[in-house]
Design an enzyme around this catalytic site. Sequence first.
Site, PDB file in Angstrom:
ATOM      1  N   GLY A  11       1.178  -1.027  -0.131  1.00  0.00           N
ATOM      2  CA  GLY A  11      -0.099   0.070  -0.009  1.00  0.00           C
ATOM      3  C   GLY A  11       0.716   1.277  -0.306  1.00  0.00           C
ATOM      4  N   ILE A 140       2.458   3.370   6.455  1.00  0.00           N
ATOM      5  CA  ILE A 140       0.956   4.032   6.858  1.00  0.00           C
ATOM      6  C   ILE A 140       0.763   3.275   8.481  1.00  0.00           C
ATOM      7  CG2 ILE A 140       0.171   5.590   4.947  1.00  0.00           C
ATOM      8  CD1 ILE A 140      -2.709   4.255   5.101  1.00  0.00           C
ATOM      9  N   ASP A 141       0.959   2.083   8.704  1.00  0.00           N
ATOM     10  CA  ASP A 141       0.193   1.468   9.807  1.00  0.00           C
ATOM     11  C   ASP A 141       1.182   1.557  10.884  1.00  0.00           C
ATOM     12  OD1 ASP A 141      -1.494   0.550   8.306  1.00  0.00           O
ATOM     13  OD2 ASP A 141      -0.767  -0.943   7.904  1.00  0.00           O
ATOM     14  N   MET A 187      -7.383   3.553   9.068  1.00  0.00           N
ATOM     15  CA  MET A 187      -6.608   2.035   8.442  1.00  0.00           C
ATOM     16  C   MET A 187      -5.414   2.001   9.867  1.00  0.00           C
ATOM     17  SD  MET A 187      -5.684   2.729   4.453  1.00  0.00           S
ATOM     18  CE  MET A 187      -6.609   2.114   3.228  1.00  0.00           C
ATOM     19  N   GLY A 188      -4.742   0.483   9.599  1.00  0.00           N
ATOM     20  CA  GLY A 188      -3.809   0.587  10.879  1.00  0.00           C
ATOM     21  C   GLY A 188      -4.005  -1.294  10.350  1.00  0.00           C
ATOM     22  N   ARG A 189      -4.659  -2.028  10.128  1.00  0.00           N
ATOM     23  CA  ARG A 189      -5.194  -2.970  10.467  1.00  0.00           C
ATOM     24  C   ARG A 189      -5.219  -3.612  12.703  1.00  0.00           C
ATOM     25  NH1 ARG A 189      -5.166  -6.287   6.158  1.00  0.00           N
ATOM     26  NH2 ARG A 189      -4.920  -8.238   7.308  1.00  0.00           N
ATOM     27  N   TYR A 294      -8.166   5.075   0.972  1.00  0.00           N
ATOM     28  CA  TYR A 294      -7.318   5.754   0.318  1.00  0.00           C
ATOM     29  C   TYR A 294      -7.083   6.579   0.382  1.00  0.00           C
ATOM     30  CZ  TYR A 294      -6.971   1.470  -2.589  1.00  0.00           C
ATOM     31  OH  TYR A 294      -6.665   0.171  -2.665  1.00  0.00           O
ATOM     32  N   LEU A 295      -8.089   7.639   1.423  1.00  0.00           N
ATOM     33  CA  LEU A 295      -7.286   9.431   1.587  1.00  0.00           C
ATOM     34  C   LEU A 295      -7.135   9.567   2.177  1.00  0.00           C
ATOM     35  CD1 LEU A 295     -11.410  10.744   1.239  1.00  0.00           C
ATOM     36  CD2 LEU A 295      -9.928  10.617  -0.848  1.00  0.00           C
ATOM     37  N   ARG A 297      -4.243   7.607   3.319  1.00  0.00           N
ATOM     38  CA  ARG A 297      -2.231   7.436   2.529  1.00  0.00           C
ATOM     39  C   ARG A 297      -1.799   8.619   1.505  1.00  0.00           C
ATOM     40  NH1 ARG A 297      -3.560   1.368   0.939  1.00  0.00           N
ATOM     41  NH2 ARG A 297      -3.608   1.698  -1.772  1.00  0.00           N
TER      42      ARG A 297
END
Length: 426
Positions: A11, A140-141, A187-189, A294-295, A297
């Site tokens: 990603g 980004i996570d 996000m971030g899982r 997506y915004l 990242r």
Amino acid sequence: MKNALYAQAGGPSAVINASAAGVIRACRRSGQIDTVFGAHFGVLGALNENLIDTSPFDDATLELLKATPAAAFGACRHVLHDLADDPREYQRLIDVFAAHDIAYFFYNGGGGSAHACQAIAQASRRLGYPIVAVHVPKTIDNDLLHTDCSPGFGSAAKYVATSIREASIDLASMSHTSSKVFILETMGRYAGWLVGACGLATEHPNDGPHLLLFPEIPFDETQFLHQVKETVERVGYCAIAVAEGLRDQTGNTLHATGQKDAAGDRQLGGVAPLLAHMVTQQLGYKCHWAVADYLQRAARHLASATDVAQAYAVGEAAVAMALDGRHGLMPAIRRLSDVPYRWDIVGVPLDDIIQGDRFVPREFISASGLHLSEAGRRYLAPLIAGEDAPLFKHGLPQYFRLPHDRVPKKLPPFQSPLTSRVQCQV
């Protein structure tokens, strides 16, 4: 002089191309590397010998690249076979490296690309064409081990913190006669760094977000509903940030799509509408929700200056490590102080990086489990500091576009045994 290959994986982020610019410029300055090739669509581009010659990129082009979001060279999610099970992909990579006189490989990505980078370096030695491979960190996570932060995180954190602040103000202005609850899904899982960053938006006791739902803290429906109700009755509205990987008391993800990506990981997302339905059904409040998706990242227009600087620096450092023959490393960011925020870069062995994921420490979360602690705020605040906006023209940001020309191929086409598992992203 030998050549270098740079590739992007997984990603994207708002600043991954700053790392690309750092790699390219450092290679040029070194006087030890001739041409830097970019692989179109990550390791898949290398397998298919789809290479871009970056030599024509002048300084203005590199500045445009540095200020462009997403993976400008194209990224992919692709899992290489184990060398012992199927050496065909590794042999193909060696053939491509040899055909184009490539001695250095820079793989820019998260944990999966760290694994791949290490595997490619090890395979190259076993197959008789040793290359120097260095992993360039990005996610980004913020879940890479042994680095103070992961390039890409600071800008995504700045975006979600800004978004929840602005949405909270909007919610407050209409809460008397309209919606009383707003939920933002990040996000971030399974790591709650981005949802924690939303907590930076709170400056005063009644400011939103009022609740942060971390995947590190088991979700308690009764406590959640009680807190929402109490907040609405006290403040008039309730703004909430939730991580996509929120788990219940038994450790199961509260919501997932049921699908998997090319790396075999479950695709997360959808917890915000689930919670919104819960709030409406149980409490009767009108509720809106949004998924940053997506915004968060891709928001280069709101990039953190700290993040841009660090992304560029790890690209430069990766080249310095490679030229010193220090393969199998990742340039990691080391925090020297909080105020003022000072940092440097150290090399960390990939063996250490791939040992697992980095989660939000309990001390960064409030005692209630629903807010950011002061320790968490001290850690996060400098990572979103400063602005580094791209060039605007006619009211819109101007970004780099990948040229259509490709390096002439020297090898026959390659049919990957894992073609069906490939998921490419630009």
